[in-house]
Design an enzyme around this catalytic site. Sequence first.
Site, PDB file in Angstrom:
ATOM      1  N   MET A 209       0.843  -1.198   0.000  1.00  0.00           N
ATOM      2  CA  MET A 209       0.000   0.000   0.000  1.00  0.00           C
ATOM      3  C   MET A 209       0.874   1.241   0.000  1.00  0.00           C
ATOM      4  SD  MET A 209      -3.365  -0.192   2.439  1.00  0.00           S
ATOM      5  CE  MET A 209      -2.885  -1.392   3.657  1.00  0.00           C
ATOM      6  N   HIS A 210       0.546   2.183  -0.891  1.00  0.00           N
ATOM      7  CA  HIS A 210       1.284   3.450  -0.870  1.00  0.00           C
ATOM      8  C   HIS A 210       0.457   4.648  -1.305  1.00  0.00           C
ATOM      9  CE1 HIS A 210       1.600   2.498  -5.164  1.00  0.00           C
ATOM     10  NE2 HIS A 210       1.891   3.765  -5.360  1.00  0.00           N
ATOM     11  N   ARG A 211      -0.743   4.435  -1.856  1.00  0.00           N
ATOM     12  CA  ARG A 211      -1.508   5.566  -2.394  1.00  0.00           C
ATOM     13  C   ARG A 211      -2.111   6.407  -1.272  1.00  0.00           C
ATOM     14  NH1 ARG A 211      -1.512   5.334  -7.750  1.00  0.00           N
ATOM     15  NH2 ARG A 211      -1.151   3.294  -8.700  1.00  0.00           N
ATOM     16  N   THR A 245       4.899   5.005   2.866  1.00  0.00           N
ATOM     17  CA  THR A 245       4.038   4.400   3.881  1.00  0.00           C
ATOM     18  C   THR A 245       4.789   4.210   5.192  1.00  0.00           C
ATOM     19  OG1 THR A 245       3.010   3.199   2.043  1.00  0.00           O
ATOM     20  CG2 THR A 245       2.388   2.519   4.252  1.00  0.00           C
ATOM     21  N   ASP A 283      -2.507  -1.651  -3.863  1.00  0.00           N
ATOM     22  CA  ASP A 283      -3.097  -0.501  -4.543  1.00  0.00           C
ATOM     23  C   ASP A 283      -2.207  -0.066  -5.705  1.00  0.00           C
ATOM     24  OD1 ASP A 283      -1.009   0.755  -3.212  1.00  0.00           O
ATOM     25  OD2 ASP A 283      -2.289   1.946  -1.885  1.00  0.00           O
TER      26      ASP A 283
END
Length: 364
Positions: A209-211, A245, A283
């Site tokens: 996850m990074h968005r 993140t 994501d």
Amino acid sequence: MINLTIVAGARPNFMKIAPIIHEIQKQKNAGVAIDFRLVHTGQHYDKKMSGDFFTELNIPDPNANLGGGGGTQAEQTASIMVAFERELLENRPDLVIVVGDVTSTLACSIAAKKLQIDVAHVEGGIRSGDLSMPEEINRMVTDSITDHFFTTSEIANTNLRNAGVAEGRIHFVGNTMIDTLMANQDRLIKPEGDIYDTLEPQKYVVMTMHRPANVDEESKLKALIEAIVNGVENMPIIFPVHPRTAKILETMGIEYPNLHYSAPLSYLEFNYLVKNAKGVITDSGGITEEASVMNVPCITLRDNTERAETIHLGTNELIGTNPVNVPPALAKLMGGNWKQYQGIPLWDGKTSERIIAAIISLYL
């Protein structure tokens, strides 16, 4: 002689340029009058985010590193444009090849076109329709000034036709990321570390996850992770943490017995984990492509995707960013009821051959 300048700057770019470089070298060795300069913009400057790829994917050292990392979006764009303009004035090519949808793609295509140099966009024409994503703006602006589009799908072709792009500038070739995946399937390596020695095939999940929509709000990120942890029936979750993140997670102290954080993994290590996983929760865009071709279930925490073919023909499902959507998706995954890969046209490992053949036909 065709002189090409190939641009890469961020982690997803390196998998896309590697097979293109290998095909150029192959044609050059066969006597074709073609050569290239590789320009690293420096957008990703962390070793795990860029440096390892040169060794792993057998990419030659860049001819130039523009040192364009850090700063705001505007500062990074400006820094790369200034440095790339200087590079082009000193080493003017016949064609600049940009790939993907990162800041470097946008900045270098603008600099090239202002110097009246042709631009080819590998992965041109893909759209999410979501202007809150910087990548969508990068795609739209790049494609508005691109001369030749090397596309991954008929969906991308249709997007370009609808935008008024002439048929002769659209080259449906497939996906260079899949060229790299297929070329390295037998080279994937298990990461080092005690946790990886305990993993059994199909009995763990990989998560990335990074968005901003998922990680910027602490309560949202916490709820997503909690839903994922509770939905995998105590299976280990391997979470390679993007630097962006990591900064947010440092202040939150989220810990569960089956949740295992790691630093960003190399290409060969990460895809080893994906290939053997029960499923992937992400994501990212590119991961959905690789997971699909490896027939690994993929749950995407986004409301839209620029890679719709991974949903229609691949193993990808969009579930949005609301944590309440996670449990039913994971119940389906854990129950073994996930869809199978159907095969995506031209994702066959030969995309780079088609790209270089087209460039030779156009420019030689």
